[in-house]
Structures are given as structure tokens and as C-alpha cells.
Design a protein around this motif. Structure first.
Motif, mmCIF file in Angstrom:
data_model
loop_
_atom_site.group_PDB
_atom_site.id
_atom_site.type_symbol
_atom_site.label_atom_id
_atom_site.label_comp_id
_atom_site.label_asym_id
_atom_site.label_seq_id
_atom_site.Cartn_x
_atom_site.Cartn_y
_atom_site.Cartn_z
ATOM 1 N N ILE A 23 20.251 56.111 24.650
ATOM 2 C CA ILE A 23 19.060 56.924 24.397
ATOM 3 C C ILE A 23 17.912 56.082 23.852
ATOM 4 O O ILE A 23 16.782 56.139 24.354
ATOM 5 N N GLU A 24 18.190 55.281 22.836
ATOM 6 C CA GLU A 24 17.131 54.482 22.220
ATOM 7 C C GLU A 24 16.582 53.446 23.200
ATOM 8 O O GLU A 24 15.370 53.217 23.273
ATOM 9 N N GLY A 25 17.495 52.831 23.949
ATOM 10 C CA GLY A 25 17.056 51.863 24.948
ATOM 11 C C GLY A 25 16.234 52.525 26.040
ATOM 12 O O GLY A 25 15.238 51.960 26.517
ATOM 13 N N GLY A 26 16.623 53.728 26.430
ATOM 14 C CA GLY A 26 15.874 54.476 27.436
ATOM 15 C C GLY A 26 14.489 54.852 26.947
ATOM 16 O O GLY A 26 13.508 54.767 27.704
ATOM 17 N N LYS A 27 14.391 55.251 25.698
ATOM 18 C CA LYS A 27 13.087 55.613 25.129
ATOM 19 C C LYS A 27 12.158 54.405 25.078
ATOM 20 O O LYS A 27 10.955 54.503 25.356
ATOM 21 N N ALA A 28 12.722 53.254 24.725
ATOM 22 C CA ALA A 28 11.923 52.030 24.657
ATOM 23 C C ALA A 28 11.449 51.617 26.053
ATOM 24 O O ALA A 28 10.275 51.244 26.245
#
Length: 263
Positions: A23-28
Motif C-alpha cells: 500500500i505505501e509503495g503504491g501510494k508513493a
């Protein structure tokens, strides 16, 4: 050309992050993509890349349970869908990979929010062919079941969603349906067998029902000896005899007399 290659590479990275549940990598990755999108030309290729990225962004928002972000991504997507539709011809059907999935999720969002006017407005924009796709027909059927009170069918639908991303909205919808069933049960019965309640409310086992009672229905009494649920009687409302009718009549006549004097 370099910008386009960078965008394609970033889109592939975003897609990999979504598939991996990062999720965090996708948001970035989505944030980086949105910066690149500011300089995109109005070409079909750029629009396809941007729309595909926003579709993945919508999925990231669902995984992150961020409905505001989801709504923003869908709002941005609509302009790209409109542009791509304007480029279509009879022999050229331009469609992004996850268009129907995202449109179906948006309908689920509107259904959970009970925003039925917007729900039907969105349906008006779809062709009969699009509405028949599994991703979109699923929320359409759910809405019909809710309208006729087929709560049992709604609860059954939770076990065969068209995509795992629908689970977030279905969980919310199932909770709403169970609350509605519970409201009906507690005014229709004085007691009910625990096993009957488990079956009626489509819980997998007793523990799930007892957890629901603990969190949402703490006024229900669980009688372990008789294996029954006991429902509290609703507090009595005011009776007609409780209304001070004579006093109200006297006050009304007094007001009428004063008004007559004024006139």
C-alpha cells in the motif's frame, strides 16, 4: 519519448506494488505518476497511461480504506474516460484494463453510502453491455435486493464477490444488513434460540454472533442455560392519557380570546 518511457516504467512499478499488496509503495508510486501526468500531452497513449495509473490508485485507496482518496481518483478518472470515449469509433473500442472494476467499486461505494440518486445517475451513463459485466451487474443486483428487502440474498452475495477489492464494501454492507435484521428481530420476538439467530443473521458460528452482540447489541441478554437470546422490551412511549388535553384546550381558548380582542 523519454517522458513516456518513464511513465510506462512507473506504471509497471505501480502495478507490481498493487499486485504485491504494498500500500505505501503504491501510494508513493502514484504520487510520482501524478507529477509526471502534469506534463502529459493530450494524446491517446498518455490518457491511457494516466487512466490506468488512476485505476490502480483507486485500488490502493480501497486497500488503504481511504474513501476520500478513492473518490478523488474516480473523479479524475471520469475526465480521462470521457476523453477516451470521444476517440472511440465503431471499429476501435478504447478501454483501460480495470475500467469496469473501478466503475463497479464506485457503485458499491455509493450503495454503502446510501447515495442512491448518484448511484442511478451513474447507471444512466452506462450502456446495457457495460451494465451486464460481472463487476457492474453485482452492485446493480445488490441494490435491487436491498430495495425489496431480500437481506438473505445480500448476505449470501458476500461469499461470491467478483473481485477481492469488493470485500471492503461488502463487509460494510453486511454490517448494515445485519443491523436491520437485528432491529426487526428484537421487536418481533421476546426470545430466540442462539442457533436460530446465528442462521438468521448468517454468522459462521456462535462466537461471531456473541461478538456482534457484545459490540453492537449490548442490551440483548444471552441466557447460556436455555441457549436463548432475550430481547429487552422497548420503553413505553407517551400514552394519550398522559397528554394534558384540558390544559392545552384552555390555553388555546385563552390565546383565541386575546387575538379576538386585538383585532
Amino acid at each position: 519519448m523519454e517522458q513516456l518511457n518513464n511513465a510506462k516504467a512507473l506504471l509497471a512499478d505501480l502495478n507490481a506494488k498493487v499486485d504485491a499488496g504494498d500500500i505505501e509503495g503504491g501510494k508513493a508510486a502514484l504520487s510520482e505518476m501524478k507529477i509526471l501526468m502534469l506534463d502529459f500531452s493530450g494524446s491517446e497513449t498518455c490518457a491511457m497511461i494516466a487512466a490506468s495509473a488512476l485505476e490502480l490508485g483507486a485500488l490502493v485507496s480501497i486497500a488503504d480504506q481511504d474513501l476520500e482518496s478513492f473518490s478523488r481518483n474516480v473523479a479524475q478518472l471520469k475526465s480521462y474516460y470521457s476523453f477516451l470515449s470521444s476517440l472511440e469509433s465503431n471499429n476501435n473500442n478504447i478501454k483501460t484494463p480495470k475500467k469496469y472494476l473501478v466503475l463497479g467499486l464506485n457503485l458499491m461505494h455509493l450503495l454503502v453510502e446510501n447515495n442512491l440518486s448518484e448511484f442511478h445517475a451513474e447507471l444512466e451513463l452506462l450502456s446495457s453491455k457495460e451494465a451486464s459485466t460481472p463487476y457492474i451487474s453485482f452492485p446493480i443486483n445488490l441494490e435491487r435486493q436491498l430495495m425489496v428487502g431480500s437481506y438473505d440474498e445480500v448476505l449470501k452475495s458476500a461469499t461470491h464477490v467478483p473481485d477481492a477489492s469488493y470485500t471492503f464494501f461488502m463487509d460494510n454492507l453486511v454490517q448494515t444488513v445485519r443491523d436491520s435484521i437485528a432491529d426487526c428481530v428484537e421487536v418481533s420476538y421476546k426470545t430466540m434460540k442462539i442457533d436460530d439467530a446465528v442462521q438468521l443473521m448468517k454468522f459462521d458460528n456462535r462466537d461471531e454472533l456473541l461478538e456482534y452482540i457484545k459490540e453492537c447489541r449490548d442490551d440483548w441478554i444471552v441466557d447460556e442455560m436455555s441457549e436463548e437470546l432475550c430481547f429487552q422490551l422497548p420503553s413505553e412511549g407517551a400514552k394519550a392519557s398522559d397528554i394534558p388535553s384540558h390544559k392545552l384546550i384552555a390555553q388555546t381558548l385563552s390565546y383565541a380570546t386575546e387575538l379576538e380582542r386585538i383585532v
